[in-house]
Design a protein around this motif. Structure first.
Motif, mmCIF file in Angstrom:
data_model
loop_
_atom_site.group_PDB
_atom_site.id
_atom_site.type_symbol
_atom_site.label_atom_id
_atom_site.label_comp_id
_atom_site.label_asym_id
_atom_site.label_seq_id
_atom_site.Cartn_x
_atom_site.Cartn_y
_atom_site.Cartn_z
ATOM 1 N N TRP A 38 -12.170 -3.337 -2.583
ATOM 2 C CA TRP A 38 -11.274 -2.380 -3.344
ATOM 3 C C TRP A 38 -11.035 -0.843 -3.356
ATOM 4 C CZ3 TRP A 38 -13.421 1.726 -7.027
ATOM 5 C CH2 TRP A 38 -11.922 2.284 -7.794
ATOM 6 N N LEU A 39 -12.332 -0.009 -1.990
ATOM 7 C CA LEU A 39 -12.150 1.480 -1.629
ATOM 8 C C LEU A 39 -11.449 0.546 -0.653
ATOM 9 C CD1 LEU A 39 -13.519 3.602 -2.053
ATOM 10 C CD2 LEU A 39 -15.224 2.917 0.045
ATOM 11 N N SER A 40 -10.748 0.234 0.196
ATOM 12 C CA SER A 40 -9.649 0.128 1.063
ATOM 13 C C SER A 40 -8.523 0.736 0.672
ATOM 14 C CB SER A 40 -9.782 -0.815 2.058
ATOM 15 O OG SER A 40 -9.344 -1.872 1.469
ATOM 16 N N PHE A 41 -8.363 0.519 -0.703
ATOM 17 C CA PHE A 41 -6.777 0.851 -1.136
ATOM 18 C C PHE A 41 -6.642 1.828 -1.764
ATOM 19 C CE2 PHE A 41 -6.919 -3.727 -0.650
ATOM 20 C CZ PHE A 41 -5.995 -4.778 -0.231
ATOM 21 N N HIS A 42 -7.439 2.686 -2.031
ATOM 22 C CA HIS A 42 -8.006 4.071 -2.524
ATOM 23 C C HIS A 42 -8.122 5.218 -1.504
ATOM 24 C CE1 HIS A 42 -8.316 1.632 -5.760
ATOM 25 N NE2 HIS A 42 -7.735 2.065 -6.311
ATOM 26 N N GLU A 43 -7.899 6.341 -2.170
ATOM 27 C CA GLU A 43 -8.977 7.595 -0.734
ATOM 28 C C GLU A 43 -9.497 8.330 -1.625
ATOM 29 O OE1 GLU A 43 -6.855 11.187 1.302
ATOM 30 O OE2 GLU A 43 -5.734 10.040 0.471
ATOM 31 N N VAL A 44 -10.703 8.504 -1.036
ATOM 32 C CA VAL A 44 -11.512 9.190 -1.721
ATOM 33 C C VAL A 44 -11.734 11.061 -1.780
ATOM 34 C CG1 VAL A 44 -14.578 9.950 -1.737
ATOM 35 C CG2 VAL A 44 -13.743 7.495 -1.224
ATOM 36 N N GLU A 45 -11.714 11.415 -2.607
ATOM 37 C CA GLU A 45 -11.188 12.446 -2.892
ATOM 38 C C GLU A 45 -13.051 13.496 -3.171
ATOM 39 O OE1 GLU A 45 -8.219 13.260 -5.651
ATOM 40 O OE2 GLU A 45 -6.563 12.861 -4.115
ATOM 41 N N GLY A 46 -13.737 12.916 -3.584
ATOM 42 C CA GLY A 46 -15.173 13.732 -4.402
ATOM 43 C C GLY A 46 -16.102 12.309 -3.526
ATOM 44 N N VAL A 47 -16.888 13.484 -2.920
ATOM 45 C CA VAL A 47 -17.891 12.371 -2.463
ATOM 46 C C VAL A 47 -18.944 12.546 -3.633
ATOM 47 C CG1 VAL A 47 -19.303 12.066 -0.063
ATOM 48 C CG2 VAL A 47 -17.277 12.514 0.363
ATOM 49 N N GLY A 48 -19.157 13.355 -3.732
ATOM 50 C CA GLY A 48 -20.315 13.275 -4.774
ATOM 51 C C GLY A 48 -20.116 11.778 -6.061
ATOM 52 N N ASP A 49 -19.042 12.344 -6.765
ATOM 53 C CA ASP A 49 -18.495 11.341 -7.359
ATOM 54 C C ASP A 49 -17.991 9.709 -7.365
ATOM 55 O OD1 ASP A 49 -16.982 12.956 -7.313
ATOM 56 O OD2 ASP A 49 -16.825 13.568 -9.503
ATOM 57 N N LEU A 50 -17.785 10.356 -6.472
ATOM 58 C CA LEU A 50 -16.460 9.689 -5.841
ATOM 59 C C LEU A 50 -15.280 9.107 -6.588
ATOM 60 C CD1 LEU A 50 -18.295 6.786 -4.858
ATOM 61 C CD2 LEU A 50 -17.629 7.535 -3.121
ATOM 62 N N VAL A 74 -3.953 4.793 -3.050
ATOM 63 C CA VAL A 74 -3.361 4.804 -2.224
ATOM 64 C C VAL A 74 -2.320 3.338 -1.629
ATOM 65 C CG1 VAL A 74 -3.662 6.901 -1.194
ATOM 66 C CG2 VAL A 74 -4.594 4.765 -0.123
ATOM 67 N N GLY A 75 -2.725 2.246 -2.500
ATOM 68 C CA GLY A 75 -2.322 0.903 -1.881
ATOM 69 C C GLY A 75 -2.404 0.595 -0.543
ATOM 70 N N TRP A 76 -1.176 0.266 -0.076
ATOM 71 C CA TRP A 76 -0.994 -0.295 1.328
ATOM 72 C C TRP A 76 -1.341 1.152 2.165
ATOM 73 C CZ3 TRP A 76 -2.875 -4.922 2.285
ATOM 74 C CH2 TRP A 76 -2.549 -6.323 1.592
ATOM 75 N N GLY A 77 -1.687 2.027 1.867
ATOM 76 C CA GLY A 77 -1.304 3.783 2.588
ATOM 77 C C GLY A 77 -2.388 3.466 4.253
ATOM 78 N N ASN A 78 -3.669 3.241 3.960
ATOM 79 C CA ASN A 78 -4.672 2.921 5.201
ATOM 80 C C ASN A 78 -4.400 2.149 5.460
ATOM 81 O OD1 ASN A 78 -6.366 4.923 3.745
ATOM 82 N ND2 ASN A 78 -7.610 3.720 2.033
ATOM 83 N N PHE A 79 -3.616 0.554 5.044
ATOM 84 C CA PHE A 79 -3.542 -0.351 6.465
ATOM 85 C C PHE A 79 -2.443 -0.246 6.973
ATOM 86 C CE2 PHE A 79 -5.762 -1.878 3.702
ATOM 87 C CZ PHE A 79 -6.673 -2.802 3.357
ATOM 88 N N ASN A 80 -1.148 1.002 6.911
ATOM 89 C CA ASN A 80 0.003 1.733 7.852
ATOM 90 C C ASN A 80 -0.259 2.565 8.482
ATOM 91 O OD1 ASN A 80 1.374 -0.208 5.830
ATOM 92 N ND2 ASN A 80 2.165 1.465 4.631
ATOM 93 N N LYS A 81 -1.361 3.683 7.523
ATOM 94 C CA LYS A 81 -2.154 4.420 8.680
ATOM 95 C C LYS A 81 -2.888 4.215 10.191
ATOM 96 C CE LYS A 81 -5.120 8.793 8.749
ATOM 97 N NZ LYS A 81 -6.357 9.236 7.847
ATOM 98 N N ALA A 82 -3.890 3.015 9.259
ATOM 99 C CA ALA A 82 -4.299 2.573 11.322
ATOM 100 C C ALA A 82 -3.471 1.987 12.093
ATOM 101 C CB ALA A 82 -5.155 1.486 10.508
ATOM 102 N N PHE A 83 -2.329 1.276 11.558
ATOM 103 C CA PHE A 83 -1.363 1.234 13.021
ATOM 104 C C PHE A 83 -0.309 1.949 12.972
ATOM 105 C CE2 PHE A 83 -3.176 -2.750 10.790
ATOM 106 C CZ PHE A 83 -3.752 -3.911 11.872
#
Length: 289
Positions: free
Chosen positions: A40-52, A57-66
């Motif tokens: 579930w976290l892989s489809f999101h971008e963490v903006e605040g580390v303390g309270d997560l 971002v949908g498939w944005g992280n996977f697109n960024k990888a390739f």
């Protein structure tokens, strides 16, 4: 009332379920939720580390990888190449050593312990310090002392191949302990009467190896193949594992790091499924009808 008897095959299946029950319970209690949360976290971008604080971002992280990450794909290919080269070498070497140790020779127990000793210390600080010192890179090649003229005579392509092979041997020697023990168990499970009968029919040791030994230990070969692949891809010193860890926890990109981890996991999972399906007809299980 007539007692209901349980067949032998049912007893074997029940025994298998009992053996895997502790792992299944532990996986459900301690691993299932973290895995689901990382997906579930892989489809999101963490903006605040303390309270997560998360932003979808949908498939944005996977697109960024390739498409955007210039380090991931080359590193991914390099790790795959290392596994493709190391795995056959580890299997062949461990089988060769297991066959030697299966014979009655003096000091057999000592040699068995010597080959398994790296398993106890190989994943700890000692092995990491040896790797940092250059073991597995130039140390073994320099120790062999191959003349430079030999590499010049072989040409740049073949000489680089030989150099890479020699440089891998030290690490490969350290990673064969479990495989040697598994092969030993498989070899000792082959009935001696089969070899005696084949010798009476005039079979040579070479023929015994291809007609008796290799088919009967084929399940162990598959087991070692799967174990070696998993061990290679998930080793603590694996560069991809280090890159994913640094991305998630050093660069504080937990969503992107989770996506990298799931890409890596799915590749390993599909690879193992392909290996099992492609070798299914080659495996000989004794006792089958």
């Amino acid at each position: 009332m007539r007692e209901r008897r349980i067949g032998l095959e049912t007893k074997k299946k029940l025994a298998g379920y009992v053996y895997i029950a502790p792992w299944a319970i532990g996986f459900a209690l301690f691993m299932l939720y973290p895995l689901a949360y990382s997906l579930w976290l892989s489809f999101h971008e963490v903006e605040g580390v303390g309270d997560l604080q998360l932003r979808a971002v949908g498939w944005g992280n996977f697109n960024k990888a390739f498409l955007l990450d210039t380090k991931f794909v080359p590193l991914f290919i390099s790790v795959i190449q290392d596994a493709v080269i190391n795995t056959p070498l580890i299997l062949v070497f461990s089988l060769f050593i297991a066959i030697l140790l299966n014979h009655k020779v003096k000091g057999r127990a000592f040699f068995r312990a010597a080959f398994f000793l790296p398993v106890l210390i190989g994943s700890g600080l000692a092995m990491q310090q040896l790797l940092y010192a250059g073991v597995g890179k130039d140390t073994l090649v320099n120790g062999i002392g191959v003349p430079d003229e030999v590499f010049l005579y072989m040409g740049p392509t073949f000489s680089q191949l030989v150099f890479d092979l020699l440089s891998r041997l030290t690490v490969i020697f350290w990673k064969t302990g479990v495989q040697v023990l598994l092969f030993l168990a498989g070899l000792q499970g082959i009935p001696v009467s089969l070899y005696e009968s084949s010798r009476c029919d005039g079979a040579t040791e070479w023929e015994n190896f291809w007609k008796i030994t290799l088919p009967l230990i084929s399940p162990i070969i598959l087991l070692n193949l799967v174990y070696t692949c998993v061990d290679s891809f998930t080793d603590i010193n694996n560069r991809m594992m280090i890159y994913i860890k640094d991305t998630a926890f050093t660069n504080i990109q937990m969503g992107y790091g989770s996506s990298l981890g799931w890409i890596y996991f799915m590749f390993i999972f599909l690879l193992l499924v392909l290996v099992i399906l492609s070798t299914r007809r080659l495996i000989v299980y004794t006792g089958e009808k």
